[in-house]
Design an enzyme around this catalytic site. Sequence first.
Site, PDB file in Angstrom:
ATOM      1  CG  ASN A 180      46.328  -5.605  71.395  1.00 55.25           C
ATOM      2  OD1 ASN A 180      45.758  -4.927  70.312  1.00 55.25           O
ATOM      3  ND2 ASN A 180      47.672  -5.516  71.060  1.00 55.25           N
TER       4      ASN A 180
ATOM      5  CE  LYS B 199      49.326  -9.710  68.830  1.00 55.99           C
ATOM      6  NZ  LYS B 199      49.814  -8.463  68.468  1.00 55.99           N
TER       7      LYS B 199
ATOM      8  NE  ARG C  50      48.463  -1.410  71.514  1.00 56.69           N
ATOM      9  CZ  ARG C  50      49.169  -1.503  70.277  1.00 56.69           C
ATOM     10  NH1 ARG C  50      48.835  -2.623  69.704  1.00 56.69           N
ATOM     11  NH2 ARG C  50      49.781  -0.446  69.771  1.00 56.69           N
TER      12      ARG C  50
ATOM     13  CG  HIS D  35      54.980   2.229  69.545  1.00 53.39           C
ATOM     14  ND1 HIS D  35      55.964   2.570  68.638  1.00 53.39           N
ATOM     15  CD2 HIS D  35      54.521   1.205  69.304  1.00 53.39           C
ATOM     16  CE1 HIS D  35      55.929   1.476  67.731  1.00 53.39           C
ATOM     17  NE2 HIS D  35      54.868   0.949  67.999  1.00 53.39           N
TER      18      HIS D  35
ATOM     19  CG  ASN E  27      57.413  -5.672  61.885  1.00 56.23           C
ATOM     20  OD1 ASN E  27      58.229  -5.388  60.769  1.00 56.23           O
ATOM     21  ND2 ASN E  27      56.364  -6.395  61.284  1.00 56.23           N
ATOM     22  N   GLY E  28      57.190  -2.183  64.009  1.00 55.39           N
ATOM     23  CA  GLY E  28      56.885  -0.792  64.078  1.00 55.39           C
ATOM     24  C   GLY E  28      57.912  -0.194  65.097  1.00 55.39           C
TER      25      GLY E  28
ATOM     26  NE  ARG F 144      54.064   0.221  60.295  1.00 57.18           N
ATOM     27  CZ  ARG F 144      53.869   0.350  61.332  1.00 57.18           C
ATOM     28  NH1 ARG F 144      53.498   1.606  62.256  1.00 57.18           N
ATOM     29  NH2 ARG F 144      53.764  -0.810  62.211  1.00 57.18           N
TER      30      ARG F 144
ATOM     31  CG  ASP G 205      62.540 -11.451  60.468  1.00 57.83           C
ATOM     32  OD1 ASP G 205      63.532 -11.016  60.976  1.00 57.83           O
ATOM     33  OD2 ASP G 205      61.714 -12.127  60.943  1.00 57.83           O
TER      34      ASP G 205
ATOM     35  NE  ARG H 128      63.841 -12.784  63.964  1.00 53.27           N
ATOM     36  CZ  ARG H 128      62.912 -13.280  64.376  1.00 53.27           C
ATOM     37  NH1 ARG H 128      62.867 -14.132  65.482  1.00 53.27           N
ATOM     38  NH2 ARG H 128      61.832 -12.897  64.039  1.00 53.27           N
TER      39      ARG H 128
ATOM     40  N   GLY I 198      61.202  -6.032  69.879  1.00 54.96           N
ATOM     41  CA  GLY I 198      62.068  -7.052  68.979  1.00 54.96           C
ATOM     42  C   GLY I 198      63.328  -6.994  68.691  1.00 54.96           C
TER      43      GLY I 198
ATOM     44  N   GLY J 127      65.180  -3.736  69.477  1.00 50.86           N
ATOM     45  CA  GLY J 127      65.818  -2.985  70.529  1.00 50.86           C
ATOM     46  C   GLY J 127      66.351  -4.010  71.656  1.00 50.86           C
ATOM     47  CD  GLU J 128      62.449  -6.276  74.223  1.00 48.54           C
ATOM     48  OE1 GLU J 128      61.988  -7.725  74.577  1.00 48.54           O
ATOM     49  OE2 GLU J 128      61.443  -5.388  74.469  1.00 48.54           O
TER      50      GLU J 128
ATOM     51  CD  GLU K 239      51.714  -2.165  73.972  1.00 55.50           C
ATOM     52  OE1 GLU K 239      51.563  -2.975  73.351  1.00 55.50           O
ATOM     53  OE2 GLU K 239      51.868  -0.980  73.349  1.00 55.50           O
TER      54      GLU K 239
HETATM   55  P1  ADP Z   1      56.004  -5.317  66.396  1.00 55.56           P
HETATM   56  O1  ADP Z   1      55.394  -5.612  67.658  1.00 55.56           O
HETATM   57  O2  ADP Z   1      56.156  -4.018  66.002  1.00 55.56           O
HETATM   58  O3  ADP Z   1      55.371  -6.133  65.364  1.00 55.56           O
HETATM   59  P2  ADP Z   1      58.281  -6.726  67.472  1.00 55.56           P
HETATM   60  O4  ADP Z   1      58.553  -5.969  68.433  1.00 55.56           O
HETATM   61  O5  ADP Z   1      57.736  -8.130  67.656  1.00 55.56           O
HETATM   62  O6  ADP Z   1      57.515  -6.042  66.226  1.00 55.56           O
HETATM   63  O7  ADP Z   1      59.739  -6.646  66.694  1.00 55.56           O
HETATM   64  C1  ADP Z   1      59.756  -7.494  65.288  1.00 55.56           C
HETATM   65  C2  ADP Z   1      61.248  -7.516  64.889  1.00 55.56           C
HETATM   66  O8  ADP Z   1      62.340  -8.015  65.956  1.00 55.56           O
HETATM   67  C3  ADP Z   1      61.664  -8.240  63.581  1.00 55.56           C
HETATM   68  O9  ADP Z   1      62.003  -7.211  62.635  1.00 55.56           O
HETATM   69  C4  ADP Z   1      62.368  -9.249  64.145  1.00 55.56           C
HETATM   70  O10 ADP Z   1      63.453  -9.646  62.970  1.00 55.56           O
HETATM   71  C5  ADP Z   1      63.289  -8.700  65.250  1.00 55.56           C
HETATM   72  N1  ADP Z   1      64.085  -9.570  65.862  1.00 55.56           N
HETATM   73  C6  ADP Z   1      63.267 -10.689  66.840  1.00 55.56           C
HETATM   74  N2  ADP Z   1      64.415 -11.023  67.377  1.00 55.56           N
HETATM   75  C7  ADP Z   1      65.698 -10.599  66.842  1.00 55.56           C
HETATM   76  C8  ADP Z   1      66.760 -11.102  66.996  1.00 55.56           C
HETATM   77  N3  ADP Z   1      67.274 -12.124  67.863  1.00 55.56           N
HETATM   78  N4  ADP Z   1      67.910 -10.189  66.347  1.00 55.56           N
HETATM   79  C9  ADP Z   1      67.414  -9.245  65.447  1.00 55.56           C
HETATM   80  N5  ADP Z   1      66.197  -8.959  65.398  1.00 55.56           N
HETATM   81  C10 ADP Z   1      65.252  -9.621  65.949  1.00 55.56           C
END
Ligand code: ADP
Length: 394
Positions: free
Chosen positions: A7, A14, A88, A177, A208-209, A238, A280, A282, A328, A330-331, A381
């Site tokens: 990637n 990556k 990718r 995606h 983040n996206g 965004r 972020d 979190r 990030g 969603g999980e 992915e």
């Molecule tokens: P991308 O691949 O689009 O850069 P990710 O799928 O890695 O992004 O997601 C990043 C996002 O996931 C960040 O906003 C981060 O704060 C959030 N995230 C990661 N762990 C947690 C958590 N435990 N609680 C809430 N949000 C989280």
Amino acid sequence: MKILILNCGSSSIKYQLIDMPQGEVLAKGGVERIGESEGILKHKTAKGQKVLNEVYPTHADGLKRVFELLCDNDPLKDVSEIGAVGHRVVHGGEALTKTCLVNQEIIDAIDAVYPLDPLHVPAHVLGLNVAKDLLPGVPNVAVFDTSFHQTIPEHAYLYAIPYSLYTEDHIRRYGAHGTSHMYVANRMAKLLNKPIADLNIISCLLGNGSSITAVKGGKSIDTSMGLTPLEGLVMGTRCGDIDPAVLTYLGRTKNMNADELDDLINKKSGLLGLSGISNDCRVLEDLVAEGDQAATRAMNVFNYRIVKYIGAYAMVLGHVDAIVFTAGIGENSPYVRGEVCQKLELLGVDIDMEANDCHGKERKLSTDKSKVEVWVIPTNEELAIAQQTYELVK
Ligand code: ADP
């Protein structure tokens, strides 16, 4: 067969080495800050992690170093053990609609997508050329994030602007995606033990996206991202959906040019722009729990937009069998999932708050009385790219 997944970004690579068809990850890592005064390479195998701080003037230098590490008897002895490379590719435009074996014609076609994706195309082309040169005779496969969305019908992908801008300038919705949405939708079908052809799924990829996709019978029929990965949901930095007149208004009243506007809507908006604190999730969630007004405002807009899209896609699909949360946020965010699911009463969604209190693992969140199954399914992915690459070259 050992498949190397690459990637390539503008200053990063990556990678994962995956043994197929088992899907076992033999090594993974990344090179960052290519072209800068000091780069960093992280390489991880079952035996441990190495971190190197060196200069990587070009992608070729970074990738050569990755090959040296891969072939240091852990996990490989020689690059000839690599059976194929899966790349990718973020944007395939209208011409590249399917996973394909890479030859010069395909590299040229990817290069031609440049106006639609100036951020990623040069890096992808570099990665393809470097892999071709360093691994002569090894098949390279391009997997496009946009392919899965090629089934979206015309009425959903066209913008209501002069039609010639589509026919002549290829301005339409492409989505993004796709590899992840396809992966979680297929995984959902497996978990429900039903053929995907019989299922209507809403896939919520929140990171983040972020993007959300309506999947009918295994096919994407609408998705929230558009010509670029800017449309749709609120993201880290965004803006997602916005009245286009905001941009012309800013151009006129603040004299902002296209680059400045691009920067504003891509890098200074979303959760960061709304909160003025962070992109972020979190950080913002912790502040919401403390009653912080700016963080609450940002997260309210973020959550509301997801609910709105789920509502729209429920109508588009006719009925919904499952809603999946991935990536990030969603999980990992019981807070976001809880806030969203609470608003889906009309669909008959009922989630178990205890089950929802989970991070990063596959889990059913809905109760038995819920009319729609709600799940967390971690995306993968790289594995999806490895599967598609393996299918093509085996
Ligand atoms: P991308 O691949 O689009 O850069 P990710 O799928 O890695 O992004 O997601 C990043 C996002 O996931 C960040 O906003 C981060 O704060 C959030 N995230 C990661 N762990 C947690 C958590 N435990 N609680 C809430 N949000 C989280």
